[in-house]
Design a protein around this motif. Structure first.
Motif, PDB file in Angstrom:
ATOM      1  N   SER A 139      -3.404   1.230   2.839  1.00 54.55           N
ATOM      2  CA  SER A 139      -3.381   1.824   1.497  1.00 54.55           C
ATOM      3  C   SER A 139      -3.900   3.260   1.461  1.00 54.55           C
ATOM      4  O   SER A 139      -4.125   3.801   0.382  1.00 54.55           O
TER       5      SER A 139
ATOM      6  N   TYR B  46      -7.261   2.969  -0.065  1.00 53.43           N
ATOM      7  CA  TYR B  46      -7.085   2.406  -1.405  1.00 53.43           C
ATOM      8  C   TYR B  46      -6.638   3.459  -2.415  1.00 53.43           C
ATOM      9  O   TYR B  46      -6.961   3.372  -3.610  1.00 53.43           O
TER      10      TYR B  46
ATOM     11  N   MET C 110      -2.433   2.648  -4.538  1.00 55.77           N
ATOM     12  CA  MET C 110      -2.304   1.824  -5.738  1.00 55.77           C
ATOM     13  C   MET C 110      -3.627   1.821  -6.483  1.00 55.77           C
ATOM     14  O   MET C 110      -4.690   1.808  -5.864  1.00 55.77           O
TER      15      MET C 110
ATOM     16  N   ILE D  77      -6.669   0.259  -8.623  1.00 53.07           N
ATOM     17  CA  ILE D  77      -7.371  -1.015  -8.597  1.00 53.07           C
ATOM     18  C   ILE D  77      -8.083  -1.199  -9.951  1.00 53.07           C
ATOM     19  O   ILE D  77      -8.753  -0.292 -10.416  1.00 53.07           O
TER      20      ILE D  77
ATOM     21  N   ASN E  47      -5.384  -2.650 -11.524  1.00 55.47           N
ATOM     22  CA  ASN E  47      -4.044  -2.722 -12.103  1.00 55.47           C
ATOM     23  C   ASN E  47      -3.167  -1.604 -11.556  1.00 55.47           C
ATOM     24  O   ASN E  47      -3.252  -0.462 -12.016  1.00 55.47           O
ATOM     25  N   PRO E  48      -2.317  -1.904 -10.581  1.00 57.72           N
ATOM     26  CA  PRO E  48      -1.456  -0.865 -10.012  1.00 57.72           C
ATOM     27  C   PRO E  48      -0.452  -0.340 -11.039  1.00 57.72           C
ATOM     28  O   PRO E  48      -0.040  -1.058 -11.964  1.00 57.72           O
TER      29      PRO E  48
ATOM     30  N   TYR F  94      -5.905  -6.263  -5.924  1.00 53.81           N
ATOM     31  CA  TYR F  94      -4.853  -5.785  -6.827  1.00 53.81           C
ATOM     32  C   TYR F  94      -4.361  -6.931  -7.700  1.00 53.81           C
ATOM     33  O   TYR F  94      -4.083  -8.023  -7.209  1.00 53.81           O
TER      34      TYR F  94
END
Length: 560
Positions: free
Chosen positions: A286, A289, A292, A294, A296-297, A315
């Motif tokens: 990712s 991280y 996306m 975190i 809620n992508p 996620y």
């Protein structure tokens, strides 16, 4: 008592391993499990590979688990043996590899006294194994070993640790019934969830599948290639899972890991349906991280994973499907064909980006790693197995070598240095007919370089390529990015690696120009022995696309 029906724990354990289909084990002997070694003496079904350090032995067991899908077996002694082996257990845990570590333990009457080399393994391994136990009763060996095999292989695969008290192994008891062989289980996707998945896919215009994790196999790879090929779906591989999908396939669009192509990273952010197929999408995949949000992508997310505790852990998916990767691919294959016209151009563009990023780059110095990888790509057959540990040198392997067959890549997603050489030894033991090439940095090689003599002892003709730039390159890279021109604890004074290989009884050569690599590799192959080629790389060539001085200048400019 009928002495003919008596057996000690060592004999019972080995008989149970034979029943489970074990054909080889890796380890370092210790007096704490002499009864097991004695039982193995009379068990031709199991080959015991004597290793030179427990970490290397455990990494060999991990590689065996990756290659076969069956638990890799490792035996070590208590205390120092167990602590050294923990490096391989951590690899197996983060890589979701089935493995069972057996540890000789102090006698049952000595526990809780801090006896010689005593450790409470439940506490020690509690966070890096799926199950940790101690077998106090030899008659329970079949039960507990059977559970170990089921636990290691079912759901999200991983390591199991079993401690074996020395007196339990050596004391005769009435022989128990041996358990029937294990049967791994993985969840099959709910048909209703598959129907919803299809609906989401049909609405998508920019879908992207990222495949990874444990429990994969060659049938799943072929099935996903067939579905993706028919529908034109783009497929990327998570960190160090590049052999899960043929890199020459028109649907393959690259690896999402360290050194990810910025264009592919952008596609992960822009997709309107991201499918994580068996992958956890951890820190390396990712980009820390950052791809996306975190929890809620922004991207609509479908997460397919065999362990329900991972679904929603980081996620929040729009659709969570608890299933093994192979089972999910079988369900995909049973769906009616998909119309991929809506995302045809998206896939073609992503594939073109991959091919452009895959083209070797020029670096400082006489030895061009890109040209070395180009030559290996043409010279090695698709079934060749490439192994590596951790370090910046892996950037050339991951970026420029195309993996085509399943389990042609053995590399630790845990980022453990020293993994490549033990993995190569195990790979050649399992598949003596396949070429095996290990890549290691100069720092990486020194972690488990002694296992080269294990390859010599068993006639396992691997070829080790040591990329020597005289430093711990990854740490130096971060050092220059964060503390430019303040070099500390990253310069290395190395041995003559080629001479060291020859001292071990292997073939050894030094290569200083890429033009000399092909002939050196041919001599290594023709030597009839394990071989090591030391490639001397210009220290300026810190990555395939950056120089050391360039990093320093950029970091200094940002601070001025």
């Amino acid at each position: 008592m009928d002495s003919s029906n008596l057996a000690n724990g060592g004999r019972i354990l080995v008989d149970q391993l034979v029943a489970e289909g074990v054909d080889r084990a890796f380890g370092v002997p210790g007096e704490s499990y002499l009864a097991v070694l004695d039982a193995l003496h009379d068990t031709p079904e199991i080959t015991y590979h004597l290793c030179r350090q427990e970490g290397g032995a455990a990494m060999m067991a991990d590689a065996y688990g990756k290659l076969t899908g069956h638990p890799g077996i490792c035996f070590v002694t208590r205390g120092p043996g167990a602590t050294s082996a923990s490096a391989g257990v951590h690899v197996a845990f983060q890589d979701s590899t089935p493995m069972i570590l057996f540890i000789g333990q102090v006698g049952r009457s000595m526990t809780e006294r801090e006896a010689f080399q005593e450790i409470d393994y439940r506490r020690m391994f509690g966070q890096m194994a799926k199950w940790v136990a101690e077998i106090d009763d030899a008659q329970r060996i079949p039960e507990m070993v059977s559970r170990a095999f089921h636990t290691a292989t079912s759901g999200r695969p991983g390591p199991v640790v079993l401690a074996l008290p020395e007196d339990m192994l050596s004391t005769p008891v009435p022989a128990p019934l041996i358990a029937r062989p294990y049967h791994a289980s993985a969840g099959y996707p709910d048909p209703a969830l598959m129907a919803e998945f299809r609906q989401r896919l049909e609405r998508a215009r920019r879908p992207l599948i990222i495949v990874g994790g444990g429990g994969w196999n060659s049938e799943a790879k072929a099935g996903l290639e067939a579905v993706a090929g028919a529908a034109g779906l783009p497929v990327a591989a998570s960190f160090r899972c590049q052999d899960y999908f043929d890199n020459t396939h028109e649907s393959y669009v690259g690896q999402v890991g360290i050194g990810v192509d910025p264009k592919l990273a952008a596609r992960v952010r822009e997709t309107d349906l991201l499918v994580l197929l068996g992958a956890r999408f951890g820190e390396m995949t990712s980009s820390g991280y950052s791809l996306m949000k975190i929890p809620n992508p922004d991207q609509p997310l479908v997460h397919v994973y065999p362990d329900p505790e991972e679904l929603g852990r980081v996620y929040r998916p729009d659709l969570a499907i608890q299933a093994g990767g192979a089972a999910f691919v079988r369900a995909l294959g049973e769906m009616a064909p998909l119309d991929g016209s809506a995302w045809k151009d998206w896939t073609a563009s992503a594939r073109a980006d991959y091919l452009a990023h895959h083209t070797p780059t020029e670096i400082p110095g006489k030895l061009q790693m890109g040209k070395v990888m180009d030559w290996l790509r043409e010279a090695l057959p698709p079934e060749a197995i490439i192994t590596n540990g951790a370090g910046n040198y892996t950037g050339w392997v991951h970026r420029f070598y195309p993996f085509r067959r399943f389990r042609s890549q053995l590399a630790p997603t845990s980022g453990s240095m020293g993994y490549g050489l033990p993995a190569a030894v195990a790979a050649k033991a399992v598949h003596p007919e396949r070429p095996v090439v290990c890549f290691a940095g100069d720092g990486c090689f020194m972690m488990h370089g002694q296992e080269l003599v294990t390859a010599v002892q068993y006639g396992l003709n691997i070829i080790v390529i040591v990329v020597n730039n005289g430093m711990l390159g990854t740490i130096r890279m971060h050092q220059e990015n964060n503390y430019p021109a303040r070099v500390s604890a990253t310069d290395l004074v190395n041995p003559d690696f080629a001479a060291l290989a020859r001292a071990y009884g292997a073939h050894g050569e030094v290569v200083e120009k890429d033009a000399d690599f092909a002939e050196a590799f041919a001599r290594a192959q023709a030597s009839g022995k394990p071989a090591l080629l030391e490639l001397r790389l210009d220290p300026e060539a810190i990555t395939p696309s950056a120089t050391l001085s360039g990093l320093r200048a950029k970091a200094q400019a940002s601070r001025s």
